[in-house]
Design a protein around this motif. Structure first.
Motif, PDB file in Angstrom:
ATOM      1  N   LYS A   1       5.194  22.784   3.753  1.00  0.00           N
ATOM      2  CA  LYS A   1       5.089  22.322   5.065  1.00  0.00           C
ATOM      3  C   LYS A   1       6.404  21.850   5.621  1.00  0.00           C
ATOM      4  O   LYS A   1       6.441  21.494   6.695  1.00  0.00           O
ATOM      5  CB  LYS A   1       3.781  21.337   5.285  1.00  0.00           C
ATOM      6  CG  LYS A   1       2.354  21.658   5.251  1.00  0.00           C
ATOM      7  CD  LYS A   1       1.259  20.668   5.210  1.00  0.00           C
ATOM      8  CE  LYS A   1      -0.080  21.195   5.178  1.00  0.00           C
ATOM      9  NZ  LYS A   1      -1.020  20.158   5.292  1.00  0.00           N
ATOM     10  N   ASP A   2       7.376  21.964   4.733  1.00  0.00           N
ATOM     11  CA  ASP A   2       8.513  21.070   4.907  1.00  0.00           C
ATOM     12  C   ASP A   2       9.582  22.198   4.851  1.00  0.00           C
ATOM     13  O   ASP A   2       9.999  23.075   3.746  1.00  0.00           O
ATOM     14  CB  ASP A   2       8.647  20.245   3.797  1.00  0.00           C
ATOM     15  CG  ASP A   2      10.003  19.466   4.184  1.00  0.00           C
ATOM     16  OD1 ASP A   2      10.912  19.842   5.112  1.00  0.00           O
ATOM     17  OD2 ASP A   2      10.640  18.552   3.094  1.00  0.00           O
ATOM     18  N   ALA A   3      10.219  22.487   6.006  1.00  0.00           N
ATOM     19  CA  ALA A   3      11.130  23.602   6.237  1.00  0.00           C
ATOM     20  C   ALA A   3      12.355  23.367   5.329  1.00  0.00           C
ATOM     21  O   ALA A   3      13.059  24.364   4.693  1.00  0.00           O
ATOM     22  CB  ALA A   3      11.579  23.495   7.697  1.00  0.00           C
ATOM     23  N   ALA A   4      12.774  22.081   5.219  1.00  0.00           N
ATOM     24  CA  ALA A   4      14.006  21.978   4.173  1.00  0.00           C
ATOM     25  C   ALA A   4      13.852  22.010   2.722  1.00  0.00           C
ATOM     26  O   ALA A   4      14.575  22.612   2.072  1.00  0.00           O
ATOM     27  CB  ALA A   4      14.506  20.234   4.089  1.00  0.00           C
ATOM     28  N   SER A   5      12.185  21.899   2.166  1.00  0.00           N
ATOM     29  CA  SER A   5      11.885  22.222   0.940  1.00  0.00           C
ATOM     30  C   SER A   5      11.974  23.710   0.522  1.00  0.00           C
ATOM     31  O   SER A   5      12.153  23.990  -0.334  1.00  0.00           O
ATOM     32  CB  SER A   5      10.557  21.665   0.666  1.00  0.00           C
ATOM     33  OG  SER A   5      10.080  22.129  -0.583  1.00  0.00           O
ATOM     34  N   LEU A   6      11.821  24.612   1.690  1.00  0.00           N
ATOM     35  CA  LEU A   6      12.071  26.262   1.479  1.00  0.00           C
ATOM     36  C   LEU A   6      13.158  26.777   1.656  1.00  0.00           C
ATOM     37  O   LEU A   6      13.409  28.055   1.680  1.00  0.00           O
ATOM     38  CB  LEU A   6      10.806  26.751   2.631  1.00  0.00           C
ATOM     39  CG  LEU A   6       9.515  26.207   2.712  1.00  0.00           C
ATOM     40  CD1 LEU A   6       8.798  27.169   3.850  1.00  0.00           C
ATOM     41  CD2 LEU A   6       9.075  26.239   1.445  1.00  0.00           C
ATOM     42  N   VAL A   7      14.273  25.922   1.895  1.00  0.00           N
ATOM     43  CA  VAL A   7      15.444  26.494   2.094  1.00  0.00           C
ATOM     44  C   VAL A   7      16.042  27.344   0.611  1.00  0.00           C
ATOM     45  O   VAL A   7      16.697  28.368   0.833  1.00  0.00           O
ATOM     46  CB  VAL A   7      16.632  25.397   2.311  1.00  0.00           C
ATOM     47  CG1 VAL A   7      18.037  25.991   2.112  1.00  0.00           C
ATOM     48  CG2 VAL A   7      16.562  24.910   3.769  1.00  0.00           C
ATOM     49  N   VAL A   8      15.578  26.653  -0.467  1.00  0.00           N
ATOM     50  CA  VAL A   8      15.962  27.604  -1.663  1.00  0.00           C
ATOM     51  C   VAL A   8      15.042  29.006  -1.873  1.00  0.00           C
ATOM     52  O   VAL A   8      15.841  29.716  -2.512  1.00  0.00           O
ATOM     53  CB  VAL A   8      14.927  26.825  -2.772  1.00  0.00           C
ATOM     54  CG1 VAL A   8      15.622  25.383  -3.151  1.00  0.00           C
ATOM     55  CG2 VAL A   8      13.657  26.542  -2.433  1.00  0.00           C
ATOM     56  N   LEU A   9      14.420  29.489  -0.805  1.00  0.00           N
ATOM     57  CA  LEU A   9      13.837  30.654  -0.502  1.00  0.00           C
ATOM     58  C   LEU A   9      14.542  31.772   0.101  1.00  0.00           C
ATOM     59  O   LEU A   9      14.530  32.895   0.038  1.00  0.00           O
ATOM     60  CB  LEU A   9      12.480  30.777  -0.274  1.00  0.00           C
ATOM     61  CG  LEU A   9      11.355  29.803  -1.152  1.00  0.00           C
ATOM     62  CD1 LEU A   9       9.971  30.129  -0.244  1.00  0.00           C
ATOM     63  CD2 LEU A   9      11.382  30.303  -2.293  1.00  0.00           C
ATOM     64  N   HIS A  10      15.681  30.984   1.041  1.00  0.00           N
ATOM     65  CA  HIS A  10      16.450  31.750   1.928  1.00  0.00           C
ATOM     66  C   HIS A  10      16.973  32.946   1.273  1.00  0.00           C
ATOM     67  O   HIS A  10      17.211  33.866   1.991  1.00  0.00           O
ATOM     68  CB  HIS A  10      17.305  30.827   3.053  1.00  0.00           C
ATOM     69  CG  HIS A  10      16.453  30.120   3.862  1.00  0.00           C
ATOM     70  ND1 HIS A  10      16.974  29.196   4.752  1.00  0.00           N
ATOM     71  CD2 HIS A  10      14.864  29.880   4.025  1.00  0.00           C
ATOM     72  CE1 HIS A  10      16.218  28.619   5.414  1.00  0.00           C
ATOM     73  NE2 HIS A  10      14.828  29.071   5.101  1.00  0.00           N
ATOM     74  N   PRO A  11      17.695  32.655   0.359  1.00  0.00           N
ATOM     75  CA  PRO A  11      18.540  33.620  -0.438  1.00  0.00           C
ATOM     76  C   PRO A  11      17.668  35.191  -0.447  1.00  0.00           C
ATOM     77  O   PRO A  11      18.195  36.376  -0.841  1.00  0.00           O
ATOM     78  CB  PRO A  11      18.911  33.237  -1.687  1.00  0.00           C
ATOM     79  CG  PRO A  11      18.933  31.714  -1.613  1.00  0.00           C
ATOM     80  CD  PRO A  11      17.786  31.652  -0.546  1.00  0.00           C
TER      81      PRO A  11
ATOM     82  N   LEU B   1       8.500  28.891   7.266  1.00  0.00           N
ATOM     83  CA  LEU B   1       9.682  29.657   7.246  1.00  0.00           C
ATOM     84  C   LEU B   1       9.898  30.487   8.903  1.00  0.00           C
ATOM     85  O   LEU B   1      11.164  30.570   9.183  1.00  0.00           O
ATOM     86  CB  LEU B   1       9.600  31.192   6.612  1.00  0.00           C
ATOM     87  CG  LEU B   1       9.458  30.651   4.943  1.00  0.00           C
ATOM     88  CD1 LEU B   1       9.225  31.847   4.052  1.00  0.00           C
ATOM     89  CD2 LEU B   1      10.984  30.249   4.677  1.00  0.00           C
ATOM     90  N   LEU B   2       8.724  30.578   9.666  1.00  0.00           N
ATOM     91  CA  LEU B   2       9.051  31.083  11.057  1.00  0.00           C
ATOM     92  C   LEU B   2       9.305  30.154  12.002  1.00  0.00           C
ATOM     93  O   LEU B   2       9.718  30.340  12.973  1.00  0.00           O
ATOM     94  CB  LEU B   2       7.752  31.926  11.493  1.00  0.00           C
ATOM     95  CG  LEU B   2       7.362  33.216  11.018  1.00  0.00           C
ATOM     96  CD1 LEU B   2       5.816  33.590  11.202  1.00  0.00           C
ATOM     97  CD2 LEU B   2       8.265  34.299  11.742  1.00  0.00           C
ATOM     98  N   GLY B   3       9.048  28.814  11.720  1.00  0.00           N
ATOM     99  CA  GLY B   3       9.287  27.576  12.686  1.00  0.00           C
ATOM    100  C   GLY B   3       8.052  27.719  13.659  1.00  0.00           C
ATOM    101  O   GLY B   3       8.374  26.949  14.700  1.00  0.00           O
ATOM    102  N   THR B   4       7.109  28.307  13.289  1.00  0.00           N
ATOM    103  CA  THR B   4       5.983  28.311  14.404  1.00  0.00           C
ATOM    104  C   THR B   4       4.797  28.364  13.750  1.00  0.00           C
ATOM    105  O   THR B   4       4.465  29.377  12.552  1.00  0.00           O
ATOM    106  CB  THR B   4       6.151  29.542  15.645  1.00  0.00           C
ATOM    107  OG1 THR B   4       4.987  29.262  16.333  1.00  0.00           O
ATOM    108  CG2 THR B   4       6.563  30.793  14.832  1.00  0.00           C
TER     109      THR B   4
END
Length: 376
Positions: free
Chosen positions: A202-212, A237-240
């Motif tokens: 539920k935390d966008a900052a926590s999912l930054v590790v998946l962006h690569p 990830l979608l922000g919605t």
């Protein structure tokens, strides 16, 4: 069960290609938004064809897109509708296809980079395709009652045969008080080289590790049991709140099916994500390699036994039994290996038999057609 997928919504900065004879550069730029890789071999295979990506699969046809925001129903080639046809020769979500000039029918399937599949649930053996042309498979496991090392082991074995790379995503890390112990368990399961990320879905900052794994031109698929947090992760990830979510049941921490079909979604990060329904039964397809699926140590031990046909029970000079007795090999992990090996071998035999039967049937059908209509 719903069979309709939601349309892909265009990003504000993603313009559709011009409808008046777009250049090849325009077409590929539009396809890039929905995961087209920078692959010269694929371009050559596509030629001058009208290219689209499969974003939904239904009994009455396929949903495809040529750019972000596009979605249309098209018809498959007649050969794909035959009940005993090879499922790997039909399209699945993530596939790239060539359309006819009108864009109403699929003319052919373009070469695949990867194909994730499993043995379909039920008594009768058949293969079920999950997703194609994916770079990574994100195995989502909740750090609650959903966490099961044996099931993770099974997922990794199936992914090994797909051509894609596995990434283990442990959701609900913010609710787990024994995270270090869980990571130690996974380390003992020989997950060397496989990225493991504890996250709060539920935390966008926590999912930054998946962006690569989700950048431009990249495609990933989410797999995991119901309630593991796949739809929540997708929404973050979608922000919605695009994907429907449900809470897990309080009595057993099991989830409800909130995603009822596979759907491909472009992400703000530039890549594409395929969300899938939860999998309660995960059968092997018969094409897995246990050595590459995390059991290379056991396969190596078996090669050191005195007898080549050692059953690893009471035979003298058995290297596997010696490793178990010395504590080098965990007996629970070895039992899991045996179960998976036997299931894989049984599925491989059935798969070979079915392919042989299909070959005979197709040969007989072709003969009847030639006898009726003559040779061309």
């Amino acid at each position: 069960m719903s069979t309709e997928s939601e349309p892909i919504e265009p990003e504000s900065s993603h313009a559709a290609p011009s409808s008046t004879d777009p250049t090849a550069a325009d077409r590929y730029a539009a396809l890039r938004i929905i995961g087209w890789p920078d692959d010269e071999e694929l371009r050559l295979a596509a030629g001058d064809a009208r290219i689209a990506r499969v974003i939904g699969q239904h009994r009455s046809g396929f949903d495809v897109a040529e750019f972000a925001g596009d979605q249309r129903r098209v018809q498959p080639p007649a050969a794909w509708t035959r009940p005993r046809g090879d499922p790997t020769e039909r399209a699945v979500v993530g596939d790239w296809v060539a359309l006819d000039a009108e864009g109403k029918n699929i003319a052919r399937l373009l070469p695949r980079k990867a194909l994730l599949k499993r043995g379909a649930a039920g008594e009768h053996y058949r293969q079920q395709l999950i997703a194609a042309n994916i770079d990574h498979v994100l195995v989502v496991s909740g750090l609650d009652a959903d966490f099961n090392p044996r099931r993770i082991e099974r997922y990794l074995l199936i992914i090994q045969a797909s051509g894609a790379a596995p990434v283990l995503v442990l959701t609900k890390a913010d609710q787990c008080d024994i995270l270090d112990d869980v990571l130690e368990v996974l380390e003992n399961e020989r997950l060397t080289g496989i990225p493991v990320y504890p996250v709060n879905a539920k935390d966008a900052a926590s999912l930054v590790v998946l962006h690569p794994y989700l950048g431009p031109g990249k495609s990933a698929v989410l797999v995991g049991s119901s309630g593991a947090g796949k739809s929540t992760l997708t929404n973050t990830l979608l922000g919605t709140q695009k994907m429907k979510t449900n809470e897990v049941r309080a009595n057993d921490q099991r989830g409800r099916h909130t995603t009822t079909n596979r759907v491909l979604i472009p992400l703000p990060q530039g890549g594409c994500l395929i969300d899938t329904p939860g999998m309660r039964e995960l059968k092997l397809s018969g094409e897995e390699d246990l050595a590459d699926g995390g059991f290379d140590d056991i396969e190596a031990l078996a090669g050191n036994c005195r007898f080549s046909d050692c059953g690893h029970s009471n035979e003298p000079g058995c290297a596997v039994r010696a490793a178990i007795e010395s504590g080098e090999l965990d007996d629970v992990r070895y039992a899991s290996y045996c179960k998976l090996r036997d299931e894989r071998d049984a599925a491989a035999v059935t798969l070979a038999q079915r392919r042989a039967e299909d070959k005979v049937l197709n040969k007989a059908l072709n003969k009847r057609l030639k006898d009726k209509y003559g040779r061309r």
